[in-house]
Design an enzyme around this catalytic site. Sequence first.
Site, mmCIF file in Angstrom:
data_model
loop_
_atom_site.group_PDB
_atom_site.id
_atom_site.type_symbol
_atom_site.label_atom_id
_atom_site.label_comp_id
_atom_site.label_asym_id
_atom_site.label_seq_id
_atom_site.Cartn_x
_atom_site.Cartn_y
_atom_site.Cartn_z
ATOM 1 N N TYR A 226 0.748 -1.278 -0.039
ATOM 2 C CA TYR A 226 -0.106 -0.057 0.197
ATOM 3 C C TYR A 226 0.826 1.405 -0.017
ATOM 4 O O TYR A 226 1.869 1.465 0.652
ATOM 5 C CB TYR A 226 -0.683 -0.034 1.220
ATOM 6 C CG TYR A 226 -1.892 -1.092 1.227
ATOM 7 C CD1 TYR A 226 -3.164 -0.901 1.138
ATOM 8 C CD2 TYR A 226 -1.281 -2.397 1.834
ATOM 9 C CE1 TYR A 226 -4.018 -1.878 1.399
ATOM 10 C CE2 TYR A 226 -2.334 -3.547 2.010
ATOM 11 C CZ TYR A 226 -3.660 -3.327 1.661
ATOM 12 O OH TYR A 226 -4.764 -4.110 1.750
ATOM 13 N N HIS A 234 -6.143 1.776 -1.229
ATOM 14 C CA HIS A 234 -6.113 0.473 -1.477
ATOM 15 C C HIS A 234 -4.624 0.009 -2.131
ATOM 16 O O HIS A 234 -3.860 0.931 -2.229
ATOM 17 C CB HIS A 234 -7.031 0.431 -2.956
ATOM 18 C CG HIS A 234 -8.349 0.569 -2.882
ATOM 19 N ND1 HIS A 234 -9.161 -0.410 -2.220
ATOM 20 C CD2 HIS A 234 -9.437 1.636 -3.023
ATOM 21 C CE1 HIS A 234 -10.481 -0.050 -1.960
ATOM 22 N NE2 HIS A 234 -10.544 1.215 -2.734
ATOM 23 N N LYS A 265 -4.820 -4.575 -9.520
ATOM 24 C CA LYS A 265 -3.505 -4.393 -9.060
ATOM 25 C C LYS A 265 -2.383 -4.677 -9.946
ATOM 26 O O LYS A 265 -2.722 -5.561 -10.836
ATOM 27 C CB LYS A 265 -3.616 -5.081 -7.584
ATOM 28 C CG LYS A 265 -4.698 -4.855 -6.758
ATOM 29 C CD LYS A 265 -4.457 -5.428 -5.605
ATOM 30 C CE LYS A 265 -5.782 -5.576 -4.646
ATOM 31 N NZ LYS A 265 -5.990 -3.820 -4.372
#
Length: 289
Positions: A226, A234, A265
């Site tokens: 993070y 997020h 991601k």
Amino acid sequence: MSSQEQPFKIHQCGKEYLVWNSKDVRSLREKFRIVGTLIGCLPRAPRQNAHLGLPLQLIPEEVTLLLENGVAEVVTEVYNKPSGEDISQYEQQKEESYRQQIELFRDERRNEIRRKLPDIIEGKKNKRNKLLLERRKNGEHIDDAEFDKEIEMDPDSVEIPAIRPEHMLVQIHEVCAHRRKTCITVDWQFPSTREEKLRYKVYKDFWERGHFLTSGSKFGGDFLVYPGDPSRFHSFFIAICKPHDEEMTALDVVTMGRLGTSVKKTVVICFEDKNGQLCYTSLQWTGIS
């Protein structure tokens, strides 16, 4: 990182590493960017899992980082056999806990009755009117005033039976009730294997760059990375640790790439080169078929 006078106590419970003190949990997050995972239920809402409480569970990499910086110690507790006085004291505490739970239960039930009183009275009226109609059809003379008294209701006068001890929650003490224990410092052995050493090296490198990290097992990786506190941001990366000489098929690469894309991601493959230097390779799914 500056050390503190009293190191954080990390309690070894089997294969888990737990922090029970709420002030320590807050300091770990605010000062050292150690997030961990809350795994305990809340006292007033024990049967839900949307919000959890103490203890805080740490992964081995978090524990090792704290130990290296001299701000924590891992301990295990050995309890001595309680005396008769200890057992008596514990039984008294248990009975007092039961008494408090009974009072809480009754207060909550009365508050619930107050909130639903209009619906309860309306239900009583409907039941009364149905009964009146049936009895009048049978030719009986009915005094309405007598039935009106039956639908009156005072929540404070309602008889609420006590819950039985076997239906109550068990209060687990943060500190043993009889307080006769010995704390033994654990000889910390992590990391010991090649894979563990790589994982810790990756964890420490990301942490030293200012990132927050949590376990990435739910996303098929080793860590989630993070840019700031996970309560506000997020994760950007899924870090997957791979030895440099471990073979990967094209299917493995495609799988990891699609995994990251499905959760929005970037997958970062982390490995050491032949000189022991950390290297990172990112994967992003282009969607081209």
